[in-house]
Motif scaffolding. Structure first.
Motif, short mmCIF file in Angstrom:
data_model
loop_
_atom_site.label_atom_id
_atom_site.label_comp_id
_atom_site.label_asym_id
_atom_site.label_seq_id
_atom_site.Cartn_x
_atom_site.Cartn_y
_atom_site.Cartn_z
N UNK A 18 40.09 33.51 56.74
CA UNK A 18 40.96 34.19 55.67
C UNK A 18 40.49 33.84 54.28
N UNK A 19 40.03 35.12 53.67
CA UNK A 19 39.79 35.09 52.52
C UNK A 19 40.57 35.66 51.58
N UNK A 20 41.67 36.41 52.09
CA UNK A 20 42.82 37.00 51.32
C UNK A 20 43.96 37.05 52.07
N UNK A 21 45.23 36.33 51.62
CA UNK A 21 46.37 36.76 52.34
C UNK A 21 46.57 38.23 52.78
N UNK A 22 46.90 38.29 54.06
CA UNK A 22 47.16 39.40 54.49
C UNK A 22 46.52 40.49 54.91
N UNK A 23 45.09 40.12 54.71
CA UNK A 23 43.81 41.05 54.81
C UNK A 23 43.24 40.92 56.00
N UNK A 24 42.54 41.67 56.74
CA UNK A 24 41.71 41.11 58.08
C UNK A 24 40.94 39.70 57.87
N UNK A 57 47.89 33.36 58.06
CA UNK A 57 47.25 34.46 57.50
C UNK A 57 47.88 35.16 56.41
N UNK A 58 49.10 35.55 56.65
CA UNK A 58 50.03 36.34 55.63
C UNK A 58 50.05 35.71 54.34
N UNK A 59 50.05 34.34 54.23
CA UNK A 59 50.54 33.40 53.17
C UNK A 59 51.86 33.06 52.86
N UNK A 60 52.59 33.39 54.19
CA UNK A 60 54.08 33.08 53.87
C UNK A 60 54.35 31.57 53.77
N UNK A 66 39.54 29.96 50.75
CA UNK A 66 39.56 30.52 52.14
C UNK A 66 39.96 29.55 53.05
N UNK A 67 40.44 29.67 54.32
CA UNK A 67 40.97 28.92 55.31
C UNK A 67 40.41 29.63 56.58
N UNK A 68 40.57 28.42 57.53
CA UNK A 68 40.17 29.09 58.90
C UNK A 68 41.39 28.58 59.63
N UNK A 69 42.34 29.63 60.34
CA UNK A 69 43.73 29.13 60.85
C UNK A 69 43.27 28.89 62.38
N UNK A 70 44.43 29.02 63.29
CA UNK A 70 44.23 28.80 64.72
C UNK A 70 44.52 27.38 65.10
N UNK A 71 45.44 27.07 66.12
CA UNK A 71 45.82 25.76 66.24
C UNK A 71 46.39 25.55 67.67
#
Ligand SMILES: [Zn+2]
Ligand SMILES: [Zn+2]
Length: 380
Positions: A18-24, A57-60, A66-71
């Motif tokens: 995730x490089x930018x909130x809300x972006x692919x 991913x949305x930045x809520x 940058x971040x890698x999500x998924x848990x």
């Protein structure tokens, strides 16, 4: 193990960044450090997409990029750091966001899901992921599992049977324990109790099957989708109510001798649903808030009626789960055919198609979409 290309032993891997909130998300090659003390390096074989990942991913919830999500993941232990005894290289494991120290106020009260050191581990304050330019990359939602590998604290992984598929095992990391544990742990529902589950999505279906395993009756599912109510029956609901078409309070009263339900589990993040739940619990009944509302949302309660009816409202975080205690039991329930997991999976995708998988999850129609990751060396 992958090819080490740096003198410090870091491995390369593909990850959805995730490089930018809300972006692919962007599929990139990252470096991942070897595990340090009390840490475990896991080759990820399956990772499910949860609503929390969409929020991240949305930045809520804010946070750094940058971040890698998924848990919500499963995989094979590839390396362990000093001090790790609970798992060994080659073990199949579930990888969860829950981590604990087993030595704080909460851990000593068997409330490991509330561990007060969760944000204080080395892995929470240092970075184990780095991009090609050498910048640090955050492991989002405490895990960073939208990747071929992750490094986590050893308490975040629990060994599972070699016979269990990675796809179904990944579901045990979050969605299943959140819904099932709310019934089995937080509320500790006794056989014969009347249970209402509001919301028959990925979490609600697991509260429904938790109620079925507990021997609750009736088990009343409330949703606004006929498809989801059909799903609810498949998972153990004895009765279903279209929340947008009938008076839910009257429907529940008719099924509970006019008293209302012993327990109402609210698995949707809605203040209106919580307020409604207080109304349909019986006198002395319990409302369990499972779904998270938006930060700052406030629930209104009629104070005099609430006290006069002796009701309880309790919150349930991650099903009050202790991974080491609960995952072996859930795996056994699955092996015995009492816990439906295969039926929770809507579709599987390769890591390269994670944005399609996320779009499908966002549509609200999927139970769980699971990313399947291939590794060159087969697990033992
Ligand atoms: Zn989750
Ligand atoms: Zn602790």
């Amino acid at each position: 193990m992958g090819v080490s290309t740096r003198p410090d032993g870091a491995l390369t891997m593909k990850a959805a960044v995730c490089r930018e909130f809300g972006a692919p998300l962007v599929i990139e090659e990252l470096f991942i450090d070897p595990p340090k003390r009390d840490e475990v390096l896991v080759d990820i074989y399956a990772v499910a997409i949860c609503a929390s990942d969409l929020h991240a991913n949305d930045g809520s919830w804010g946070g750094a990029l940058p971040a890698v999500n998924g848990h919500e993941a499963s995989g094979v232990v590839a390396a362990v750091g000093p001090g790790v005894e609970s798992v060994a290289v080659g073990d199949r494991v579930v990888v969860s966001l829950l981590r604990n120290c087993r030595d704080c106020f909460f851990c000593n009260r068997h409330e490991t899901h509330l561990c007060e050191r969760r944000g204080g581990f080395a892995i929470a304050t240092e970075h184990r992921l780095h991009d090609a330019e050498g910048n640090d990359v955050v492991q989002g939602v405490y895990t960073g599992a939208f990747a071929e590998r992750t490094v986590v604290h050893h308490s975040q992984v629990v060994r599972i049977a070699d016979s269990m598929g990675f796809d179904v095992a990944s579901l045990l990391a979050c969605g299943v324990i959140t819904g099932f544990g709310a019934v089995a742990n937080t509320a500790d529902v006794a056989a014969g109790s009347s249970v209402v589950v509001v919301g028959a999505g990925g979490v609600g279906l697991n509260s429904i099957q938790g109620a079925r395993v507990a021997g609750a009756s009736p088990i009343i599912a409330v949703d606004v989708s006929d498809q989801k109510l059909d799903d609810a029956k498949e998972f153990g609901a004895t009765d279903v109510v279209r929340g947008d078409q009938v008076d839910v309070g009257e429907a529940v009263a008719a099924l509970t001798g006019g008293r209302g339900a012993d327990y109402v589990f609210v698995t949707v993040g809605s203040t209106a649903a919580i307020e409604q739940a207080i109304g349909i619990a019986r006198k002395g009944g319990t409302v369990v808030v499972v779904g998270m509302t938006r930060t700052g949302d406030v629930v209104s309660i009629d104070g005099s009626g609430f006290a006069g009816d002796g009701k309880r409202v309790i919150g349930s975080f991650m099903g009050s789960t202790d991974l080491a205690r609960d995952l072996p039991q859930l795996s056994q329930l699955y092996a015995d055919g009492d816990l439906h997991l295969d039926q929770l999976i809507t579709a599987t995708y390769p890591l390269d198609q994670i944005n399609e998988a996320i779009a499908s999850t966002r549509s609200g129609q999927a139970r769980r979409n699971v990313i399947i990751i291939e590794h060159p060396i087969a697990p033992r």
